[in-house]
Design a protein around this motif. Sequence first.
Motif, PDB file in Angstrom:
ATOM      1  N   GLU A 238       9.644 -12.371  32.662  1.00 50.56           N
ATOM      2  CA  GLU A 238       8.487 -11.650  33.181  1.00 50.56           C
ATOM      3  C   GLU A 238       7.609 -11.137  32.038  1.00 50.56           C
ATOM      4  N   ILE A 239       8.232 -10.586  31.011  1.00 48.08           N
ATOM      5  CA  ILE A 239       7.473 -10.111  29.843  1.00 48.08           C
ATOM      6  C   ILE A 239       6.868 -11.288  29.103  1.00 48.08           C
ATOM      7  N   ASN A 240       7.709 -12.245  28.743  1.00 48.31           N
ATOM      8  CA  ASN A 240       7.335 -13.564  28.223  1.00 48.31           C
ATOM      9  C   ASN A 240       6.700 -13.555  26.836  1.00 48.31           C
ATOM     10  N   SER A 241       6.003 -12.490  26.482  1.00 47.82           N
ATOM     11  CA  SER A 241       5.282 -12.464  25.211  1.00 47.82           C
ATOM     12  C   SER A 241       5.428 -11.088  24.558  1.00 47.82           C
ATOM     13  N   PRO A 242       5.589 -11.037  23.221  1.00 46.32           N
ATOM     14  CA  PRO A 242       5.741  -9.742  22.546  1.00 46.32           C
ATOM     15  C   PRO A 242       4.587  -8.780  22.788  1.00 46.32           C
ATOM     16  N   ASP A 243       3.369  -9.315  22.983  1.00 48.37           N
ATOM     17  CA  ASP A 243       2.231  -8.416  23.159  1.00 48.37           C
ATOM     18  C   ASP A 243       2.209  -7.741  24.541  1.00 48.37           C
ATOM     19  N   LYS A 244       3.168  -8.092  25.411  1.00 46.92           N
ATOM     20  CA  LYS A 244       3.251  -7.456  26.722  1.00 46.92           C
ATOM     21  C   LYS A 244       4.390  -6.438  26.808  1.00 46.92           C
ATOM     22  N   ILE A 245       5.117  -6.277  25.718  1.00 51.03           N
ATOM     23  CA  ILE A 245       6.286  -5.396  25.741  1.00 51.03           C
ATOM     24  C   ILE A 245       5.897  -3.933  25.973  1.00 51.03           C
ATOM     25  N   ASP A 246       4.914  -3.462  25.231  1.00 47.36           N
ATOM     26  CA  ASP A 246       4.528  -2.044  25.346  1.00 47.36           C
ATOM     27  C   ASP A 246       4.104  -1.701  26.761  1.00 47.36           C
ATOM     28  N   ASP A 247       3.308  -2.557  27.361  1.00 44.25           N
ATOM     29  CA  ASP A 247       2.829  -2.307  28.717  1.00 44.25           C
ATOM     30  C   ASP A 247       3.982  -2.316  29.707  1.00 44.25           C
ATOM     31  N   TYR A 248       4.933  -3.246  29.515  1.00 46.36           N
ATOM     32  CA  TYR A 248       6.090  -3.334  30.416  1.00 46.36           C
ATOM     33  C   TYR A 248       6.931  -2.062  30.328  1.00 46.36           C
ATOM     34  N   ILE A 249       7.186  -1.611  29.106  1.00 51.63           N
ATOM     35  CA  ILE A 249       7.985  -0.396  28.930  1.00 51.63           C
ATOM     36  C   ILE A 249       7.298   0.803  29.575  1.00 51.63           C
ATOM     37  N   GLN A 250       6.003   0.949  29.331  1.00 50.21           N
ATOM     38  CA  GLN A 250       5.264   2.088  29.875  1.00 50.21           C
ATOM     39  C   GLN A 250       5.309   2.100  31.395  1.00 50.21           C
ATOM     40  N   LYS A 251       5.009   0.963  32.014  1.00 52.12           N
ATOM     41  CA  LYS A 251       5.012   0.892  33.475  1.00 52.12           C
ATOM     42  C   LYS A 251       6.400   1.142  34.044  1.00 52.12           C
ATOM     43  N   THR A 252       7.418   0.626  33.374  1.00 50.78           N
ATOM     44  CA  THR A 252       8.788   0.808  33.852  1.00 50.78           C
ATOM     45  C   THR A 252       9.205   2.270  33.799  1.00 50.78           C
ATOM     46  N   LEU A 253       8.921   2.925  32.694  1.00 51.70           N
ATOM     47  CA  LEU A 253       9.305   4.327  32.556  1.00 51.70           C
ATOM     48  C   LEU A 253       8.512   5.225  33.505  1.00 51.70           C
ATOM     49  N   GLU A 254       7.234   4.942  33.675  1.00 47.57           N
ATOM     50  CA  GLU A 254       6.408   5.759  34.572  1.00 47.57           C
ATOM     51  C   GLU A 254       6.823   5.616  36.028  1.00 47.57           C
ATOM     52  N   ILE A 259      15.090  -0.552  32.402  1.00 48.19           N
ATOM     53  CA  ILE A 259      14.976  -1.676  31.476  1.00 48.19           C
ATOM     54  C   ILE A 259      16.360  -2.282  31.387  1.00 48.19           C
ATOM     55  N   MET A 260      16.535  -3.415  32.012  1.00 45.02           N
ATOM     56  CA  MET A 260      17.852  -4.001  32.173  1.00 45.02           C
ATOM     57  C   MET A 260      18.472  -4.338  30.813  1.00 45.02           C
ATOM     58  N   GLY A 261      19.762  -4.080  30.718  1.00 46.66           N
ATOM     59  CA  GLY A 261      20.477  -4.334  29.485  1.00 46.66           C
ATOM     60  C   GLY A 261      20.537  -3.134  28.563  1.00 46.66           C
ATOM     61  N   LEU A 262      19.822  -2.069  28.930  1.00 45.25           N
ATOM     62  CA  LEU A 262      19.871  -0.833  28.157  1.00 45.25           C
ATOM     63  C   LEU A 262      20.473   0.265  29.022  1.00 45.25           C
ATOM     64  N   GLY A 263      21.437   0.981  28.453  1.00 48.19           N
ATOM     65  CA  GLY A 263      22.116   2.030  29.192  1.00 48.19           C
ATOM     66  C   GLY A 263      23.460   1.558  29.711  1.00 48.19           C
ATOM     67  N   HIS A 264      24.421   2.476  29.730  1.00 47.37           N
ATOM     68  CA  HIS A 264      25.766   2.142  30.192  1.00 47.37           C
ATOM     69  C   HIS A 264      26.427   3.401  30.730  1.00 47.37           C
ATOM     70  N   ALA A 265      27.304   3.235  31.702  1.00 47.80           N
ATOM     71  CA  ALA A 265      27.972   4.372  32.326  1.00 47.80           C
ATOM     72  C   ALA A 265      28.969   5.043  31.394  1.00 47.80           C
ATOM     73  N   VAL A 266      29.423   4.344  30.355  1.00 53.11           N
ATOM     74  CA  VAL A 266      30.478   4.873  29.499  1.00 53.11           C
ATOM     75  C   VAL A 266      30.034   5.034  28.050  1.00 53.11           C
ATOM     76  N   TYR A 267      29.392   4.015  27.490  1.00 53.39           N
ATOM     77  CA  TYR A 267      29.073   4.035  26.063  1.00 53.39           C
ATOM     78  C   TYR A 267      27.952   5.025  25.738  1.00 53.39           C
ATOM     79  N   GLN A 268      28.164   5.777  24.677  1.00 52.28           N
ATOM     80  CA  GLN A 268      27.146   6.678  24.151  1.00 52.28           C
ATOM     81  C   GLN A 268      26.675   6.210  22.781  1.00 52.28           C
ATOM     82  N   THR A 269      26.790   4.931  22.577  1.00 47.32           N
ATOM     83  CA  THR A 269      26.301   4.235  21.403  1.00 47.32           C
ATOM     84  C   THR A 269      26.115   2.783  21.827  1.00 47.32           C
TER      85      THR A 269
END
Length: 393
Positions: A238-254, A259-269
């Motif tokens: 969906e992102i497909n291009s590096p120049d779309k990363i910032d916009d994707y992150i902003q929209k996702t957080l808002e 952001i799939m693949g980030l965050g875990h129920a157990v790991y704190q690193t």
Amino acid sequence: MDECLPLKNTGLRGVDIASSKICDVQGKQGKLIYRGFLVEDLAKNATFEEVCFLLLYERLPQKEELEEFQQSLKQKREVPESLYSFLKILPHDMNPMDVLQAAVPLLGSNDKTLDLEPNLENALHSAENLIAGIATIVAAWDRIRNNKDVVYPDNDLSHAANFLYMLKGEKPDPETTRFFDAGLVLHAEHSFNASTFTARQVASTKAHMYAALSAALGSLSGALHGGANVRVMKMLKEINSPDKIDDYIQKTLESGGLIMGLGHAVYQTDDPRAIVLAPMSKRMGEIAGQPQWYELSRELEVKAKKAFMDKKQRQIYCNVDFYSASLFHAMGIATDLFTPLFAISRTSGWAAHVIEEQFAMAAPKPSLYRPGADYVGEYCGPDECVWTDMENR
């Protein structure tokens, strides 16, 4: 309802429900340990077959033991022809995890030890049958649904190489085989996650190995568990291009999204498995002539971590799915097979937990998992509701 009534919707997080000798997840330290061995050491030095032996038999094998174990797995790779016939009558657009969950009981129908008195030896036989057979089922289904002839196992190949051969019809190169083998090692076990808890819960009823693992497959199929790496790959496309990363992150957080693949129920690193997978994803992308997916993942990781710190004042870390998605994609594996690949590996861990639950635990434990619940439903008054006939409701 009493608005002050406390709820305990914890999802059992932070609740220890049993003792186990199989796996330790140390979230604060970022350590994953299989029977005393750090997972990164196993991924670097051990084959998947060695790790299966370790999980099932509680120690690393001697040379002769490993050869015997490998031979036993090879003999169990071929599934009954009736199972191939079953796969051929299924709609080709069925989800591969649904197919796999449906096929496992049929795999069990060929296991004659299920007619015998349950014991450790028979459970180990069933475990080997599942480790070998599930890989064959996944590869066969992918070929059948794509109108290709089934490729039968080649017993001159390792478990990892043979799966890739059955999937694609050609023998993989040594580097790809090694990366895939390491990927299997990294996914083999992870303590009491959702699917493993499911397997142990079913095993506590004294159901056989195939029933427990079929249930575990249903749990793994969920998007928040085994399906997460599928969503990572969809996100990257969906992102497909590096120049779309910032916009994707902003929209996702808002929007409060993930952001799939980030965050875990157990790991704190960062997940120790992600640390191992990242350079393999990079190299595999170079081999496949598709470096963009690793590069996109890496830039997304850096920017997303910074954005979380800036906007939410907290850190977020990579989990195993973040780089496994681009690794498997670079191998030319269909995205909807990512979760079945997880299952091919995790079968070894599930089987070890079923065996521990049913045969190997020395410490006293409940004979049947039976959690309680806080009833928060409506009452009709100070006492129970009074039945009202249909015409008077």
